[in-house]
Design a protein around this motif. Structure first.
Motif, mmCIF file in Angstrom:
data_model
loop_
_atom_site.group_PDB
_atom_site.id
_atom_site.type_symbol
_atom_site.label_atom_id
_atom_site.label_comp_id
_atom_site.label_asym_id
_atom_site.label_seq_id
_atom_site.Cartn_x
_atom_site.Cartn_y
_atom_site.Cartn_z
ATOM 1 N N GLU A 25 -1.419 76.560 56.551
ATOM 2 C CA GLU A 25 -2.261 75.550 55.919
ATOM 3 C C GLU A 25 -2.610 74.472 56.948
ATOM 4 O OE1 GLU A 25 -3.431 75.643 52.795
ATOM 5 O OE2 GLU A 25 -2.413 77.559 52.496
ATOM 6 N N GLU A 28 0.024 71.785 57.302
ATOM 7 C CA GLU A 28 1.221 72.208 58.036
ATOM 8 C C GLU A 28 0.975 72.128 59.538
ATOM 9 O OE1 GLU A 28 1.618 76.164 56.498
ATOM 10 O OE2 GLU A 28 2.939 75.548 54.867
ATOM 11 N N THR A 89 -11.583 80.333 60.979
ATOM 12 C CA THR A 89 -10.778 80.565 59.786
ATOM 13 C C THR A 89 -11.689 80.928 58.623
ATOM 14 O OG1 THR A 89 -9.044 79.641 58.360
ATOM 15 C CG2 THR A 89 -10.762 78.129 59.081
ATOM 16 N N ASN A 93 -13.016 75.350 55.655
ATOM 17 C CA ASN A 93 -12.018 74.362 56.038
ATOM 18 C C ASN A 93 -12.263 73.963 57.492
ATOM 19 O OD1 ASN A 93 -9.757 72.797 56.494
ATOM 20 N ND2 ASN A 93 -8.414 74.137 55.310
ATOM 21 N N LYS A 96 -9.199 72.669 59.547
ATOM 22 C CA LYS A 96 -8.293 73.734 59.983
ATOM 23 C C LYS A 96 -8.860 74.447 61.207
ATOM 24 C CE LYS A 96 -5.916 77.912 58.477
ATOM 25 N NZ LYS A 96 -5.674 78.843 57.373
#
Length: 154
Positions: A25, A28, A89, A93, A96
């Motif tokens: 995630e 994270e 990804t 996102n 990310k």
């Protein structure tokens, strides 16, 4: 170690790191990166969203066909020392994708590669393995064993 095998080793390390980061995630990854004193860096390609074509094959060896499109986010980051990282990804996102690109650049850096592996990639890999083990256990708990009785002839 000759330059070809060193290049192949570095590519394998980057590939392994990207496999872990793709399943983590964004929060994270960001939390793990906060433990490292990050070098100066700039966005080469601002995070952006787009589509990629998904291809499939019937039976694994048949002719390829276009299955449909998937949304992806991508970004590129360059460290002040010159290393360039790329991040992709699934989904929309953008943050990310930028974090993955930053990690990719850091993994290539002589100064930060070991720290990123130790403080970011390894803990995320461990979390991923625990998560997969829990999913496997939950799936195994629902397994049904069917017993088929064979009838005798005649």
């Amino acid at each position: 170690m000759d330059s070809v095998s060193q290049h192949n080793t570095q590519q394998a390390q980057r590939k392994a790191a990207m496999a872990v980061l793709a399943h983590a995630e964004a929060g994270e990854i960001a939390a793990r990166l906060r433990t490292i004193s990050l070098p100066g860096h700039q966005d080469l390609r601002e995070p952006e969203n787009g589509l990629v074509m998904l291809r499939g094959r019937v039976g694994g060896d048949g002719a390829p066909f276009n299955l449909g499109e998937a949304t992806v986010s991508r970004a590129a980051v360059r460290l002040a020392s010159g290393e360039v990282g790329f991040g992709y990804t699934l989904g929309r996102n953008s943050e990310k994708a930028r974090l993955i690109a930053l990690c990719d650049a850091l993994v290539q850096s002589r100064d930060f590669g070991a720290a990123v592996e130790r403080d970011v990639i390894a803990p995320l890999r461990e979390q991923l393995m625990v998560r997969r083990k829990q999913q496997a256990e939950e799936t195994a708990a629902t397994k049904v064993d069917f017993y088929t009785m064979v009838r005798g002839e005649g």
